[in-house]
Scaffold this motif. Structure first.
Motif, PDB file in Angstrom:
ATOM      1  N   GLU A   1       4.364   9.122   4.755  1.00  0.00           N
ATOM      2  CA  GLU A   1       5.612   8.321   4.797  1.00  0.00           C
ATOM      3  C   GLU A   1       5.652   8.286   6.896  1.00  0.00           C
TER       4      GLU A   1
ATOM      5  N   ALA B   1       3.169   5.615   8.018  1.00  0.00           N
ATOM      6  CA  ALA B   1       4.151   4.234   7.437  1.00  0.00           C
ATOM      7  C   ALA B   1       5.614   3.304   8.314  1.00  0.00           C
ATOM      8  N   LEU B   2       5.543   5.224   8.909  1.00  0.00           N
ATOM      9  CA  LEU B   2       7.330   4.840   9.457  1.00  0.00           C
ATOM     10  C   LEU B   2       7.331   3.563  10.757  1.00  0.00           C
TER      11      LEU B   2
ATOM     12  N   GLU C   1       7.185   0.210   9.077  1.00  0.00           N
ATOM     13  CA  GLU C   1       7.956   0.218   8.224  1.00  0.00           C
ATOM     14  C   GLU C   1       9.684  -0.104   9.027  1.00  0.00           C
TER      15      GLU C   1
ATOM     16  N   PRO D   1       7.358  -4.711   4.757  1.00  0.00           N
ATOM     17  CA  PRO D   1       7.818  -4.270   3.510  1.00  0.00           C
ATOM     18  C   PRO D   1       7.022  -2.672   2.724  1.00  0.00           C
ATOM     19  N   ALA D   2       7.684  -1.980   2.483  1.00  0.00           N
ATOM     20  CA  ALA D   2       7.745  -0.973   2.455  1.00  0.00           C
ATOM     21  C   ALA D   2       6.235  -0.172   1.643  1.00  0.00           C
ATOM     22  N   ARG D   3       6.221  -1.252   0.263  1.00  0.00           N
ATOM     23  CA  ARG D   3       5.385  -1.214  -0.545  1.00  0.00           C
ATOM     24  C   ARG D   3       3.792  -1.885   0.575  1.00  0.00           C
ATOM     25  N   LYS D   4       3.867  -2.459   0.959  1.00  0.00           N
ATOM     26  CA  LYS D   4       2.927  -2.582   1.861  1.00  0.00           C
ATOM     27  C   LYS D   4       2.523  -1.926   2.465  1.00  0.00           C
ATOM     28  N   ALA D   5       3.438  -1.493   3.267  1.00  0.00           N
ATOM     29  CA  ALA D   5       3.499  -0.647   5.163  1.00  0.00           C
ATOM     30  C   ALA D   5       2.900   1.202   3.638  1.00  0.00           C
ATOM     31  N   HIS D   6       3.260   1.702   2.393  1.00  0.00           N
ATOM     32  CA  HIS D   6       2.357   3.088   1.798  1.00  0.00           C
ATOM     33  C   HIS D   6       0.892   2.951   1.781  1.00  0.00           C
TER      34      HIS D   6
END
Ligand SMILES: Nc1ncnc2c1ncn2[C@@H]1O[C@H](COP(=O)(O)OP(=O)(O)OP(=O)(O)O)[C@@H](O)[C@H]1O
Ligand SMILES: [Mg+2]
Lengths: 204, 244
Positions: B110, B113-114, B117, B122-127
């Motif tokens: 997290e 990825a912050l 984001e 998008p959250a999944r791609k960032a993760h």
């Protein structure tokens, strides 16, 4: 560096002639210490004279082949078993230069230290690059060369740390003698405590 | 076609930074000129208090100079409003802080990825990108661990992952190996080097000569001034010590 023992050690592997020995030596040490062929022949003559190798005569192609004798094997074994002798203390031109510089008037020691630091850093950059390139496409023969490079990297790093310490010591001496005009902070990672000059009080 | 010179990613022009005023003023930087090109790795070395962190903070737009100009990809930072500056920092600049600056209540992934984001990835791609960055620094298995459950060295690696995630064109790292053992420190240098080789401009502050030596250029700073510079020669002759 002992050429004599290095050549003997290579002959322990198998009989070889002079040129082969030179190539083999340079290959294993990354040509860090190039041997001239004359040096190789002179050394082989002496080893032959001392009974450590025997001259096996020509190989039919004009090369004189040498092989190791029993006495030679014992000599190699002794060499590997004995720690490398430190000339006592090792002669170190840089240390001598700085020792003289700090004790002579009118020498800009800070400038000498920085010039040396830059030169040492350049060498360290080049060793590091070579190490990276060699490790990236490593052949079996590179193992020895990587070890040699690591040794050069550690030595150069130690030299730079020592320069930092010298600088910190000088700064402290300058501060102690009240020379406020060029006050500088202690150098890289060297604390003032480490850099405390040896005096009667703290020598103990 | 015109001949293109090396692409300048960071330029500091006659940059000075003074803290405080009057008798207690500290001149942390004095008229520093420095450029870092795309694909170039520059290391900064100097005694404690010589201005290294101040220099990096200006380069990353975290602080503004007292005088002089800071340009990132030719954009003058001084001309950017707060929002534009924040966007530039998120997208183009990766920053490893001397004291990590991670969010303690978030996991490693997290934290990494912050910035993505916040920038609308998008959250999944960032993760996915975050886990990939954690893999590069050698701790993919710690992706879901909270910050305050990690050792100093592990946190440091998360901080590095956060700086390299996405394709940052300027990576600034302030003593990123302080809490690491020598093998891990070596691994971090490999990551920074490969970022530079892939075209990023990298600036590293370090006390370790061994780490600085991975750079193309090592800049020495004293009392807020650049006093010298070492550039690798890549000259095989330097490897030749005289035979005895
Ligand atoms: N926010 C601040 N307010 C006042 N003085 C500051 C501030 N930040 C830095 N300084 C001063 O500016 C000088 C340079 O500090 P800086 O943090 O850049 O040093 P550094 O080279 O990063 O040192 P270190 O190796 O210890 O991290 C120091 O004298 C410091 O005390
Ligand atoms: Mg600092």
């Amino acid at each position: 560096m002992s050429i004599r023992h290095s050549l003997l050690a290579l002959l322990q592997d198998q009989p070889r002639y002079g040129y082969q020995l030179r190539v083999e030596f340079e290959d294993r040490t990354g040509s860090t210490w190039p041997l001239n062929i004359g040096q190789v022949y002179t050394t082989l003559d002496r080893l032959d004279r001392d009974g450590l190798v025997s001259n096996d005569g020509g190989d039919g192609e004009g090369h004189v082949v040498y092989s190791i004798t029993e006495a030679g094997r014992a000599e190699v074994q002794g060499w590997f078993a004995t720690p490398v002798e430190r000339s006592n203390p090792p002669r170190n031109e840089l240390a001598i230069k700085l020792a003289l510089a700090v004790t002579l008037p009118g020498v800009d020691v800070a400038a000498i230290i920085q010039a040396q630091r830059t030169a040492s850093m350049r060498a360290l950059q080049d060793y590091t690059k070579s190490r990276r390139d060699t490790a990236a496409n490593q052949r079996a023969a590179d193992t020895a060369w990587l070890l040699v490079l690591d040794s050069l990297i550690f030595q150069t790093e130690a030299e730079i740390r020592w320069l930092d310490l010298c600088e910190a010591r000088m700064l402290q001496l300058a501060q102690a003698s009240g020379a406020r005009s060029h006050v500088r902070k202690p150098s890289n990672g060297v604390t003032v405590e480490e850099a405390t000059p040896l005096t009667a009080e703290n020598r103990r | 076609m015109s001949v293109q010179g090396p692409q300048q990613v960071l330029e500091l022009a006659k940059v000075s930074r003074t803290f405080g005023q009057g008798a207690t003023a500290v001149a942390a930087l004095r008229e520093v000129d420095l450029t870092v090109n795309a694909g170039e790795f520059v290391a900064v070395m100097g005694p404690s208090g010589s201005g290294k962190s101040s220099l990096l903070a200006l380069a990353g737009g975290l602080d503004r100079p007292t005088s002089g100009g800071v340009f990132v990809e030719s954009t003058p930072m001084a001309g950017l409003g707060l929002n534009a500056l924040a966007r530039l920092r998120r997208r183009a600049v990766g920053y490893v802080f001397q004291d990590f600056n991670l969010v303690p209540t978030l996991s490693a992934a997290e934290n990494v990825a912050l910035p993505l984001e916040l920038d609308g990835v998008p959250a999944r791609k960032a993760h996915r990108q975050a886990v990939d960055a954690l893999r590069q620094v050698g701790i993919p298995e710690l992706a879901h661990r909270l910050m305050d459950e990690m050792s100093g060295g592990q946190q440091q690696r998360v901080a590095i992952a956060r700086a390299i995630v996405g394709n940052r064109r300027l990576i600034l790292a302030d003593e990123p190996t302080g809490a690491l053992d020598s093998t891990t420190g070596h691994g971090v240098m490999e990551v920074l080097r490969s970022r530079a080789d892939a075209g990023a401009a990298v600036m590293l502050v370090t006390h370790e000569a061994r780490h600085a030596a991975w750079a193309d250029r090592v800049v020495f700073i004293r009392d807020g001034r650049i006093v010298d510079e070492a550039t690798a020669m890549h000259d095989p002759a330097v490897l030749l010590a005289p035979a005895d």
